[in-house]
Design an enzyme around this catalytic site. Structure first.
Site, PDB file in Angstrom:
ATOM      1  CB  THR A   1      -0.903  -0.009   1.255  1.00 41.20           C
ATOM      2  OG1 THR A   1      -1.503   1.278   1.413  1.00 41.20           O
ATOM      3  CG2 THR A   1      -0.117  -0.312   2.532  1.00 41.20           C
ATOM      4  CG  ASP A   2      -1.264   4.942  -0.719  1.00 39.78           C
ATOM      5  OD1 ASP A   2      -1.706   4.267   0.228  1.00 39.78           O
ATOM      6  OD2 ASP A   2      -1.956   5.795  -1.318  1.00 39.78           O
ATOM      7  CD  GLU A   3      -3.087   3.706   4.650  1.00 37.07           C
ATOM      8  OE1 GLU A   3      -2.845   3.625   5.857  1.00 37.07           O
ATOM      9  OE2 GLU A   3      -4.231   3.743   4.182  1.00 37.07           O
TER      10      GLU A   3
ATOM     11  CE1 TYR B   1      -3.412  -2.423   6.072  1.00 38.64           C
ATOM     12  CE2 TYR B   1      -3.019  -0.123   5.531  1.00 38.64           C
ATOM     13  CZ  TYR B   1      -3.257  -1.417   5.125  1.00 38.64           C
ATOM     14  OH  TYR B   1      -3.339  -1.722   3.782  1.00 38.64           O
TER      15      TYR B   1
ATOM     16  CE  LYS C   1      -0.303  -4.441   3.232  1.00 39.86           C
ATOM     17  NZ  LYS C   1      -0.841  -5.758   2.772  1.00 39.86           N
TER      18      LYS C   1
HETATM   19  P1  NAD Z   1     -10.288  -6.715   3.006  1.00 40.25           P
HETATM   20  O1  NAD Z   1     -10.192  -6.420   4.456  1.00 40.25           O
HETATM   21  O2  NAD Z   1     -11.519  -6.335   2.260  1.00 40.25           O
HETATM   22  O3  NAD Z   1     -10.050  -8.273   2.759  1.00 40.25           O
HETATM   23  C1  NAD Z   1      -9.050  -8.990   3.410  1.00 40.25           C
HETATM   24  C2  NAD Z   1      -9.290 -10.481   3.169  1.00 40.25           C
HETATM   25  O4  NAD Z   1      -8.213 -11.205   3.785  1.00 40.25           O
HETATM   26  C3  NAD Z   1     -10.589 -11.009   3.773  1.00 40.25           C
HETATM   27  O5  NAD Z   1     -11.228 -11.889   2.882  1.00 40.25           O
HETATM   28  C4  NAD Z   1     -10.126 -11.749   5.032  1.00 40.25           C
HETATM   29  O6  NAD Z   1     -10.996 -12.814   5.403  1.00 40.25           O
HETATM   30  C5  NAD Z   1      -8.763 -12.261   4.574  1.00 40.25           C
HETATM   31  N1  NAD Z   1      -7.851 -12.510   5.707  1.00 40.25           N
HETATM   32  C6  NAD Z   1      -7.616 -11.679   6.763  1.00 40.25           C
HETATM   33  N2  NAD Z   1      -6.749 -12.270   7.606  1.00 40.25           N
HETATM   34  C7  NAD Z   1      -6.423 -13.485   7.061  1.00 40.25           C
HETATM   35  C8  NAD Z   1      -5.559 -14.540   7.463  1.00 40.25           C
HETATM   36  N3  NAD Z   1      -4.865 -14.484   8.599  1.00 40.25           N
HETATM   37  N4  NAD Z   1      -5.474 -15.620   6.658  1.00 40.25           N
HETATM   38  C9  NAD Z   1      -6.180 -15.693   5.503  1.00 40.25           C
HETATM   39  N5  NAD Z   1      -7.024 -14.748   5.101  1.00 40.25           N
HETATM   40  C10 NAD Z   1      -7.132 -13.636   5.863  1.00 40.25           C
HETATM   41  O7  NAD Z   1      -8.999  -6.028   2.364  1.00 40.25           O
HETATM   42  P2  NAD Z   1      -8.800  -5.349   0.922  1.00 40.25           P
HETATM   43  O8  NAD Z   1      -9.205  -3.935   0.998  1.00 40.25           O
HETATM   44  O9  NAD Z   1      -9.364  -6.245  -0.120  1.00 40.25           O
HETATM   45  O10 NAD Z   1      -7.202  -5.365   0.836  1.00 40.25           O
HETATM   46  C11 NAD Z   1      -6.522  -6.469   0.243  1.00 40.25           C
HETATM   47  C12 NAD Z   1      -5.019  -6.170   0.255  1.00 40.25           C
HETATM   48  O11 NAD Z   1      -4.742  -4.984  -0.452  1.00 40.25           O
HETATM   49  C13 NAD Z   1      -4.447  -5.957   1.665  1.00 40.25           C
HETATM   50  O12 NAD Z   1      -3.175  -6.559   1.701  1.00 40.25           O
HETATM   51  C14 NAD Z   1      -4.342  -4.454   1.794  1.00 40.25           C
HETATM   52  O13 NAD Z   1      -3.313  -4.097   2.679  1.00 40.25           O
HETATM   53  C15 NAD Z   1      -4.017  -4.076   0.361  1.00 40.25           C
HETATM   54  N6  NAD Z   1      -4.405  -2.721  -0.073  1.00 40.25           N
HETATM   55  C16 NAD Z   1      -5.702  -2.286   0.094  1.00 40.25           C
HETATM   56  C17 NAD Z   1      -6.063  -1.031  -0.379  1.00 40.25           C
HETATM   57  C18 NAD Z   1      -7.485  -0.511  -0.252  1.00 40.25           C
HETATM   58  O14 NAD Z   1      -7.741   0.645  -0.584  1.00 40.25           O
HETATM   59  N7  NAD Z   1      -8.446  -1.320   0.205  1.00 40.25           N
HETATM   60  C19 NAD Z   1      -5.111  -0.228  -1.006  1.00 40.25           C
HETATM   61  C20 NAD Z   1      -3.805  -0.696  -1.147  1.00 40.25           C
HETATM   62  C21 NAD Z   1      -3.475  -1.959  -0.684  1.00 40.25           C
HETATM   63  O1  TDX Z   2     -15.591   7.381   8.982  1.00 44.63           O
HETATM   64  C1  TDX Z   2     -14.598   7.775   8.339  1.00 44.63           C
HETATM   65  N1  TDX Z   2     -14.398   9.125   8.217  1.00 44.63           N
HETATM   66  C2  TDX Z   2     -13.327   9.659   7.560  1.00 44.63           C
HETATM   67  O2  TDX Z   2     -13.176  10.884   7.484  1.00 44.63           O
HETATM   68  C3  TDX Z   2     -13.661   6.885   7.708  1.00 44.63           C
HETATM   69  C4  TDX Z   2     -13.834   5.381   7.802  1.00 44.63           C
HETATM   70  C5  TDX Z   2     -12.602   7.429   7.039  1.00 44.63           C
HETATM   71  N2  TDX Z   2     -12.424   8.778   6.980  1.00 44.63           N
HETATM   72  C6  TDX Z   2     -11.250   9.314   6.262  1.00 44.63           C
HETATM   73  C7  TDX Z   2      -9.916   8.758   6.724  1.00 44.63           C
HETATM   74  C8  TDX Z   2      -9.082   8.812   5.460  1.00 44.63           C
HETATM   75  O3  TDX Z   2      -8.494  10.105   5.327  1.00 44.63           O
HETATM   76  O4  TDX Z   2     -11.367   8.939   4.898  1.00 44.63           O
HETATM   77  C9  TDX Z   2     -10.092   8.608   4.330  1.00 44.63           C
HETATM   78  C10 TDX Z   2     -10.140   7.167   3.828  1.00 44.63           C
HETATM   79  O5  TDX Z   2     -10.268   6.339   4.970  1.00 44.63           O
HETATM   80  P1  TDX Z   2     -10.317   4.726   4.824  1.00 44.63           P
HETATM   81  O6  TDX Z   2     -11.400   4.369   3.876  1.00 44.63           O
HETATM   82  O7  TDX Z   2     -10.325   4.147   6.198  1.00 44.63           O
HETATM   83  O8  TDX Z   2      -8.950   4.438   4.058  1.00 44.63           O
HETATM   84  P2  TDX Z   2      -7.420   4.757   4.417  1.00 44.63           P
HETATM   85  O9  TDX Z   2      -7.219   4.944   5.873  1.00 44.63           O
HETATM   86  O10 TDX Z   2      -6.966   5.868   3.511  1.00 44.63           O
HETATM   87  O11 TDX Z   2      -6.742   3.361   3.976  1.00 44.63           O
HETATM   88  C11 TDX Z   2      -7.157   2.675   2.766  1.00 44.63           C
HETATM   89  O12 TDX Z   2      -6.268   2.905   1.719  1.00 44.63           O
HETATM   90  C12 TDX Z   2      -5.002   2.291   1.795  1.00 44.63           C
HETATM   91  C13 TDX Z   2      -7.340   1.189   3.005  1.00 44.63           C
HETATM   92  O13 TDX Z   2      -8.253   0.977   4.068  1.00 44.63           O
HETATM   93  C14 TDX Z   2      -6.014   0.524   3.274  1.00 44.63           C
HETATM   94  O14 TDX Z   2      -6.188  -0.879   3.404  1.00 44.63           O
HETATM   95  C15 TDX Z   2      -5.094   0.807   2.127  1.00 44.63           C
HETATM   96  O15 TDX Z   2      -3.817   0.302   2.377  1.00 44.63           O
END
Ligand code: NAD
Ligand code: TDX
Length: 343
Positions: A131-133, A156, A160
């Site tokens: 992730t970018d984070e 988190y 990562k």
């Molecule tokens: P999500 O939380 O929607 O899904 C995570 C999945 O992983 C779920 O199906 C959960 O059951 C499974 N999981 C959790 N712990 C586990 C374990 N110990 N063993 C096996 N399975 C397990 O997450 P997402 O948003 O789909 O993110 C997927 C990946 O992408 C993550 O690695 C996250 O860090 C990365 N990522 C997410 C975003 C975003 O914006 N959502 C952005 C950049 C990177």
């Molecule tokens: O209730 C809220 N109010 C609010 O202002 C929530 C849930 C979020 N926010 C803000 C926090 C962030 O600035 O919105 C922005 C986005 O929040 P999230 O959806 O929680 O995402 P973020 O924290 O940016 O992280 C996401 O992007 C990078 C994903 O959850 C991560 O898994 C990924 O790595």
């Protein structure tokens, strides 16, 4: 192509498995997922029907924990994989503030267990989804590149970053063929309604207050999930071993701008916006320079924000039952505890 995809029942993993069966003829996929609160096998119902045991048999689901070395070894003993794509993670920043420990177990130990199993099985390629984070927070100018120093600010993002370093160590120490993808904020179908966009859609639809953290001026670079999936697959099929690739959507928006777009689309008033106490350690701005992926992989996002958010809102409106079903008891408990103390 025979793949082990972990976390395939979550948001991005499920979209990636749909993408694979739509675009990769003959692919075979084992989806290993623990089914935490965020994992939902319903996200893959059509894949299960067409390609599961009663279909052409190219899809198999295994319920297991990536941090459980024995369970993971069993899966590798049963199948020969060409590649592993590791999406499995605890993914919500707010939950990591509430309790960091599952983030370390799954995101760090889990990644190491998978790397070890893949190395012992001589798997051709390991794609680790990051992730970018991991880069921390930007000021008003500039973008993250792959050489920006790691400076995670939440439990988190620290977990990562730790996993990314473990992947690097397996490349350097054991000569493993691994690639890391770092992507900005995804949005689209099947995203769990704890994340900003589906949460605000859900609340706005019900006419409930929308809790925006701090002054609402934090900026995220939004990418439609399908574009991220394409990027991951390009990294898998064309990426150079040992390389990190950034992916982004070229769509920087403040949180207030995102929330206002959702309200306008639903015909709801801006008076629903409620500024609440800020997230501790809240990163101010993310923006991705993905010119390496553009140059080496031919990557470019196909969805601009207007098209992507339109498609997303349409999907959630048409899948109200999905949204209601995933809001289980555990979901309600966290939401009450987190938001109850903020407003
Ligand atoms: P999500 O939380 O929607 O899904 C995570 C999945 O992983 C779920 O199906 C959960 O059951 C499974 N999981 C959790 N712990 C586990 C374990 N110990 N063993 C096996 N399975 C397990 O997450 P997402 O948003 O789909 O993110 C997927 C990946 O992408 C993550 O690695 C996250 O860090 C990365 N990522 C997410 C975003 C975003 O914006 N959502 C952005 C950049 C990177
Ligand atoms: O209730 C809220 N109010 C609010 O202002 C929530 C849930 C979020 N926010 C803000 C926090 C962030 O600035 O919105 C922005 C986005 O929040 P999230 O959806 O929680 O995402 P973020 O924290 O940016 O992280 C996401 O992007 C990078 C994903 O959850 C991560 O898994 C990924 O790595």
């Amino acid at each position: 192509m025979r793949l082990l995809v972990t976390g395939g029942c979550g948001f991005i993993g499920a979209n990636y498995i749909h993408y694979l069966f739509e675009t990769e003829p003959g692919c075979e996929v084992v989806n290993l997922d623990k089914l935490t609160y965020a994992g939902n096998p319903l996200n893959l119902r059509s894949v299960e029907e067409r390609h599961g045991a009663s279909g052409d048999g190219r899809y198999r689901f295994v319920r297991a924990d990536i941090a459980d070395a024995r369970a993971v070894a069993d899966v590798f003993a049963e199948h020969r994989f060409d590649a592993v794509v590791n999406f499995a993670a605890e993914s919500h920043v707010d939950r990591s503030i509430d309790d960091p420990s599952p983030f370390v177990t799954t995101n760090v130990l889990g990644a190491q267990v998978l790397l070890d199993a893949a190395r012992k099985a001589s798997v051709g390629r390991f794609v680790h989804i990051s992730t970018d984070e991991v880069y921390g927070s930007l000021g008003p100018e500039g973008k993250f590149t792959e050489t920006t120093p790691l400076a995670p600010n939440s439990p988190y993002s620290a977990s990562k970053a730790a996993a990314d370093l473990m992947v690097r160590a397996y490349v350097q120490t054991y000569g493993m063929d691994a690639v890391i993808t770092r992507c900005s904020n995804n949005y689209g179908p099947y995203q769990f309604p704890e994340k900003l966009i589906p949460l605000m859609f859900d609340r706005a639809s019900a006419g409930e207050p929308l809790p925006v953290y701090g002054d609402g001026g934090n900026v995220r670079d939004w990418i439609y999930v399908r574009d991220h999936c394409r990027g991951v697959h390009l990294a898998l099929t064309r990426g150079a071993a040992g390389t990190v690739y950034n992916f982004g959507g070229n769509a920087e928006k403040t949180n207030l701008a995102v929330v206002r777009t959702i309200l306008a689309a639903l015909g709801k008033p801006e008076s629903l916006i409620t500024l609440v106490a800020d997230r501790p350690g809240h990163d101010r701005r993310y923006a991705m320079d993905f010119s390496l992926a553009a140059r080496e992989l031919g990557f470019a996002p196909e969805f601009d924000f207007a098209r992507g958010i339109g498609a997303t809102i349409e999907w959630y409106a048409a899948n109200r039952a999905w949204l209601d079903a995933v809001k289980s008891g555990e979901y309600l408990k966290f939401m009450e505890q987190w938001y109850g103390g903020r407003a």
